[in-house]
Motif scaffolding. Structure first.
Motif, PDB file in Angstrom:
ATOM      1  N   ARG A   1      40.977  30.885  13.231  1.00 33.05           N
ATOM      2  CA  ARG A   1      42.078  29.768  13.170  1.00 33.05           C
ATOM      3  C   ARG A   1      43.805  30.049  12.414  1.00 33.05           C
ATOM      4  O   ARG A   1      44.234  29.772  12.079  1.00 33.05           O
ATOM      5  N   GLN A   2      43.033  30.277  11.028  1.00 32.45           N
ATOM      6  CA  GLN A   2      44.296  30.938  10.177  1.00 32.45           C
ATOM      7  C   GLN A   2      45.051  31.890  10.274  1.00 32.45           C
ATOM      8  O   GLN A   2      46.498  31.544  10.134  1.00 32.45           O
ATOM      9  N   ALA A   3      44.367  32.990  10.784  1.00 29.80           N
ATOM     10  CA  ALA A   3      45.492  33.933  11.165  1.00 29.80           C
ATOM     11  C   ALA A   3      46.037  33.875  12.320  1.00 29.80           C
ATOM     12  O   ALA A   3      47.377  34.347  12.190  1.00 29.80           O
ATOM     13  N   LEU A   4      45.668  33.262  13.256  1.00 30.43           N
ATOM     14  CA  LEU A   4      46.304  32.500  14.303  1.00 30.43           C
ATOM     15  C   LEU A   4      47.985  31.776  14.058  1.00 30.43           C
ATOM     16  O   LEU A   4      48.928  31.796  14.246  1.00 30.43           O
TER      17      LEU A   4
ATOM     18  N   ALA B   1      43.526  42.633  19.626  1.00 28.63           N
ATOM     19  CA  ALA B   1      41.699  43.528  19.268  1.00 28.63           C
ATOM     20  C   ALA B   1      42.375  42.789  18.218  1.00 28.63           C
ATOM     21  O   ALA B   1      41.271  43.871  16.856  1.00 28.63           O
ATOM     22  N   GLU B   2      43.881  43.290  17.681  1.00 33.09           N
ATOM     23  CA  GLU B   2      43.851  42.843  16.251  1.00 33.09           C
ATOM     24  C   GLU B   2      43.028  41.694  15.267  1.00 33.09           C
ATOM     25  O   GLU B   2      42.930  41.598  13.942  1.00 33.09           O
ATOM     26  N   LEU B   3      42.149  40.602  16.169  1.00 32.71           N
ATOM     27  CA  LEU B   3      41.859  39.605  15.448  1.00 32.71           C
ATOM     28  C   LEU B   3      40.289  39.826  14.351  1.00 32.71           C
ATOM     29  O   LEU B   3      39.390  38.833  13.859  1.00 32.71           O
TER      30      LEU B   3
ATOM     31  N   LEU C   1      49.299  40.640  15.001  1.00 29.58           N
ATOM     32  CA  LEU C   1      48.335  40.083  15.899  1.00 29.58           C
ATOM     33  C   LEU C   1      49.802  39.059  17.058  1.00 29.58           C
ATOM     34  O   LEU C   1      49.550  39.282  18.349  1.00 29.58           O
ATOM     35  N   PHE C   2      50.621  38.833  16.454  1.00 28.93           N
ATOM     36  CA  PHE C   2      52.089  38.414  17.816  1.00 28.93           C
ATOM     37  C   PHE C   2      52.944  39.801  17.390  1.00 28.93           C
ATOM     38  O   PHE C   2      53.281  40.469  16.201  1.00 28.93           O
TER      39      PHE C   2
END
Length: 465
Positions: free
Chosen positions: A116-119, A247-249, A262-263
């Motif tokens: 959640r934090q990474a997103l 896939a980066e997650l 990620l984005f």
């Protein structure tokens, strides 16, 4: 009758609901489930005591709820004390069995928090480059009369939605929910159906445990499963120019937020511009007058957005705190509305409610003496503020100046008009003369920062010192 402080701490730390407050079908939903709402309600009652809830509804309503729920007989045409004596006699040998509310607790894992934090951080950094903004938890998305707080939203504030100070009205261009064990029903069914019906164009479900992302795209009013393209990236139709690389997650080494891929912005879009809108309802914009009855009472969206605090759950001095003391009170009131008192009284032994009602009765009998004591504290505080901080015009608002008796949530609120330098030092001085903390607030009279309750009290019940 109540768990010990250590038991309360262990239960809260190890088994509290997910930090999430939402309004769904007129009910305050905590941690994605009604069971979570009930669990938090019980934890608040254990920590703050039955008296905290009793203060929010008439004594007669509580007595009727107890009689109905525990099959007790209330003597008619008698005093409150006589009715309490009768209930006490009928319940002296009552053996209470607590409800099993284990399903309402959270099993959040580090992968869930990390995902959640990474997103949130990755999209927040780039959202402006594709013509929008993104926000994480606690920002409310209004869909009809419901208020959802998704894990991540992206919005453009045009066409589909309008941004207000405390919420966004209408479906956002993208909603992301990060699945937590035990909450699949809420995210995969309840919210899936709500988001689809409201017209959210892109809904993503991310499961950190399975390292899987499910993409739904709204096509002709129905969600249809989508897949990443040949290069492994998924490109949401509602956000042209943006690519998401799931896939980066799942990388073992977490990249620095500024280096996250990620984005990816593949085509820059004109920046986000907020349209001019009214501020709309926000924290404290409605008078706090909860309609608490024996049966459940629906909560309106305006009440929810005005009364609900941030979903910051803490455990301080032996009890749960939902952002602040007023926030905890408001959450408690909305939970009482959600379940109705006939259901609420089943969360504690009847003896606890009878004891709490006796405490309320004692306070009401002692009200004149209590108010005299509080007025002495208020005058001493005013003298100290004038002497040490050169404060000019001062006044008192709150229950102390109003005709009804003081209650569990009452406190002394001091208000002043001129700017007060070093207000934090003033708070420290007030703590020294009021160690029991009857003084709960020190506020400058400024319409921008005062709640509707405070403005109404200044207009109707201000007493200047």
């Amino acid at each position: 009758m109540y768990p010990t402080p250590t038991e309360r701490f262990d239960e809260f730390i190890n088994h509290h609901p997910e930090n999430k407050l939402e309004l769904i079908n007129g009910q305050l939903i905590v941690g994605n489930a009604l069971t979570g709402s009930r669990l938090l309600l019980r934890q608040i009652l254990h920590g703050w005591g039955a008296e905290a809830a009793i203060a929010l509804a008439p004594t007669e309503t509580w007595l009727s709820a107890l009689a109905a729920s525990y099959n007790l007989t209330l003597p008619k045409a008698t005093s409150i004390e006589a009715q309490l004596n009768a209930l006490e006699a009928q319940t002296k040998d009552f053996e209470f069995t607590p409800e099993d509310l284990s399903a309402g607790g959270t099993e959040a894992t580090w992968p869930h928090h990390r995902t959640r934090q990474a997103l949130t951080m990755a999209l927040f950094r780039l959202a402006g480059n594709v013509g929008g903004q993104s926000l994480g938890r606690d920002f409310v998305m209004r869909l009809g009369d419901n208020g959802f707080t998704p894990d991540l939203v992206f919005f453009k504030n045009s066409g589909l939605n309008r941004l207000y100070d405390a919420f966004i009205s209408g479906p956002t261009e993208l909603v992301v929910e990060v699945l937590m064990p035990g909450h699949e029903e809420a995210d995969c069914t309840t919210k899936y159906e709500s988001y689809q019906a409201a017209g959210v164009p892109e809904y993503w479900l991310i499961d950190p445990s399975a390292e899987q992302v499910t993409f739904y795209r709204l096509i002709e009013g129905r969600y249809q499963l989508q897949s990443p393209e040949a290069d492994g990236a998924y490109r949401p139709s509602s956000i042209p120019g943006l690519a998401f690389r799931a896939a980066e997650l799942w990388q073992e080494e977490e990249p620095h937020p500024l280096e996250s891929s990620l984005f990816v912005v593949e085509q820059r879009v004109e920046g986000f511009e907020r349209q001019s809108e009214d501020e709309g309802p926000h924290w404290g914009s409605l008078l706090f007058i909860p309609n608490i009855q024996i049966d459940p009472v629906p909560i309106s969206f305006e009440e929810f957005i005005s009364w609900a605090p941030r979903a910051k759950f803490e455990f301080i001095q032996g009890k749960p705190l939902i952002e602040s003391t007023p926030g905890t009170r408001n959450v408690l009131a909305m939970l009482l509305m959600t379940f109705g008192l006939a259901s609420v009284v089943k969360l504690l032994p009847p003896q606890a409610w009878i004891q709490g009602l006796r405490q309320r009765l004692d306070w009401e009998r002692q009200d004149a003496d209590r108010k005299a004591e509080w007025w002495a504290i208020a005058r001493k505080a005013a003298e100290k503020l004038r002497t040490d901080f050169s404060v000019g015009r001062l006044g008192v608002i709150g229950d102390l100046t109003m005709p009804q008796p003081l209650n569990y949530w009452s406190g002394i609120t001091l208000v002043y008009w001129e700017k007060l330098e070093n207000s934090w030092q003033a708070y420290e001085v007030l703590r020294d003369i009021d160690p029991d903390r009857h003084i709960v607030d020190l506020r400058q009279v400024d319409e921008r920062w005062l709640t509707a309750d405070q403005l109404w009290q200044i207009d109707r019940y201000l007493v200047e010192l």
